[in-house]
Design an enzyme around this catalytic site. Structure first.
Site, PDB file in Angstrom:
ATOM      1  N   CYS A  34      -2.069   2.774   9.236  1.00  0.00           N
ATOM      2  CA  CYS A  34      -3.073   1.784   8.819  1.00  0.00           C
ATOM      3  C   CYS A  34      -4.275   1.775   9.765  1.00  0.00           C
ATOM      4  CB  CYS A  34      -2.478   0.386   8.799  1.00  0.00           C
ATOM      5  SG  CYS A  34      -1.187   0.145   7.602  1.00  0.00           S
ATOM      6  N   HIS A  88       0.870  -1.187   0.000  1.00  0.00           N
ATOM      7  CA  HIS A  88       0.000   0.000   0.000  1.00  0.00           C
ATOM      8  C   HIS A  88       0.902   1.230   0.000  1.00  0.00           C
ATOM      9  CE1 HIS A  88      -3.657  -2.014   2.180  1.00  0.00           C
ATOM     10  NE2 HIS A  88      -3.999  -1.755   0.930  1.00  0.00           N
TER      11      HIS A  88
HETATM   12  N1  ARG Z   1      -3.417  -7.247   6.539  1.00  0.00           N
HETATM   13  C1  ARG Z   1      -3.867  -6.039   5.909  1.00  0.00           C
HETATM   14  C2  ARG Z   1      -3.829  -6.191   4.404  1.00  0.00           C
HETATM   15  O1  ARG Z   1      -2.912  -6.782   3.901  1.00  0.00           O
HETATM   16  C3  ARG Z   1      -3.050  -4.896   6.359  1.00  0.00           C
HETATM   17  C4  ARG Z   1      -3.550  -3.561   5.879  1.00  0.00           C
HETATM   18  C5  ARG Z   1      -2.707  -2.436   6.312  1.00  0.00           C
HETATM   19  N2  ARG Z   1      -3.309  -1.195   5.999  1.00  0.00           N
HETATM   20  C6  ARG Z   1      -2.707  -0.164   5.393  1.00  0.00           C
HETATM   21  N3  ARG Z   1      -3.357   0.955   5.319  1.00  0.00           N
HETATM   22  N4  ARG Z   1      -1.535  -0.283   4.829  1.00  0.00           N
HETATM   23  O2  ARG Z   1      -4.685  -5.734   3.710  1.00  0.00           O
END
Ligand code: ARG
Length: 277
Positions: free
Chosen positions: A269, A175
């Site tokens: 996150c 992300h």
């Molecule tokens: N386990 C989640 C995923 O892979 C983690 C998300 C983390 N969120 C973020 N905004 N980077 O989707």
């Protein structure tokens, strides 16, 4: 008198409004990024304590924190940043890439709609503020792993702010908010190696004075940070970034979110910014 390189700027904090989701059902039961290992146990009580400290820290800094209830069976719902993108009271609903997280989009959209936000449904996959970071004058938009590049045009239509496409190339930084953080209007920090060569060139042209993170700080999730313009809340292990932030006049505040890191997430996150009209 100026000493050394430059005088340290005094930074001004602006109170923010955040939406968070308690990690009541947090766990790592599937793997959709390289940090997630379902065979490695999580400690639910510890996750709650770490998250509570983050929430209390925001409140202590003068920010407003609203809460959306956690839903059983959605272990990643604690990562509120992915729930939507909210700018000027308008919302682009999230639409998740993986089936495991699909139900989170409507949950966040429903919560926001009930509170009077104008929600636009998304035609293309987008994971909210995970891949969309607003600088105040443009929207930095990630793609490569989660958010569909076609969503970027949709974003521009909904919010009428220019959208800048950035391509992520390292699966550990799946992300945009794992590789780049907005510190203040037009000031960012990022990890260059997470981006394609073209996107790196674009970032250095748009932000020649950006703070650049090294490998260790990036791997400690130091870029998954939340800034109010003065205080920068980030993973406590990202000590190199903390030093650089101090040199730029910011006040870094380290937090331990090691349980949530097991799912590939840290401070940003867990935090969705609600930007009123
Ligand atoms: N386990 C989640 C995923 O892979 C983690 C998300 C983390 N969120 C973020 N905004 N980077 O989707």
């Amino acid at each position: 008198m100026l000493e050394g390189r430059a005088a340290r700027r005094t930074r001004t904090a602006r109170p923010r409004s955040f939406l968070m989701c308690p990690p009541g059902h947090f766990d790592v039961t599937y793997s959709i990024n390289p940090w997630m290992d379902p065979d490695r146990p999580t400690d639910g009580g510890r996750a709650v304590r770490q998250w509570d400290r983050l929430r209390n820290l925001y409140i202590g800094l003068g920010h407003t924190v609203e809460q959306i209830p956690a839903i059983p069976g959605l272990p990643d719902m604690v990562f509120a940043a992915n729930g939507a993108t909210v700018i000027d009271g308008q919302v682009l609903a999230a639409r998740f890439r993986h089936a495991e997280r699909a139900a989170e989009g409507p949950a966040y959209a429903g919560w926001l709609a009930e509170r009077g936000y104008q929600v636009h449904q998304a035609q293309f996959v987008n994971e909210g503020e995970g891949d969309y970071l607003f600088t105040g004058r443009r929207i930095l938009a990630g793609t490569g792993f989660r958010t569909d590049p076609r969503s970027h045009a949709e974003m521009q239509r909904v919010f009428s702010h220019p959208v800048v496409t950035l391509e992520l190339v390292d699966p550990r930084y799946y992300h945009l908010d794992t590789a780049l953080a907005v510190l203040d209007h037009d000031e960012i920090m990022y990890y260059p190696a997470a981006f394609s060569a073209d996107s790196r060139a674009l970032l250095s042209r748009l932000y020649p004075d950006a703070i650049l993170a090294g490998d260790a700080d990036a791997a400690a999730f130091g870029l998954n940070a939340v800034s109010d313009g003065r205080h920068v809340v980030l993973a406590e292990k990202a000590t190199g970034l903390a030093d650089q932030l101090c040199q730029h006049g910011f006040v870094p505040i380290g937090v331990d979110l090691s349980e949530l890191m097991k799912s590939g997430g840290s401070a940003k996150c867990c935090t969705l910014e609600l930007r009123a009209p």
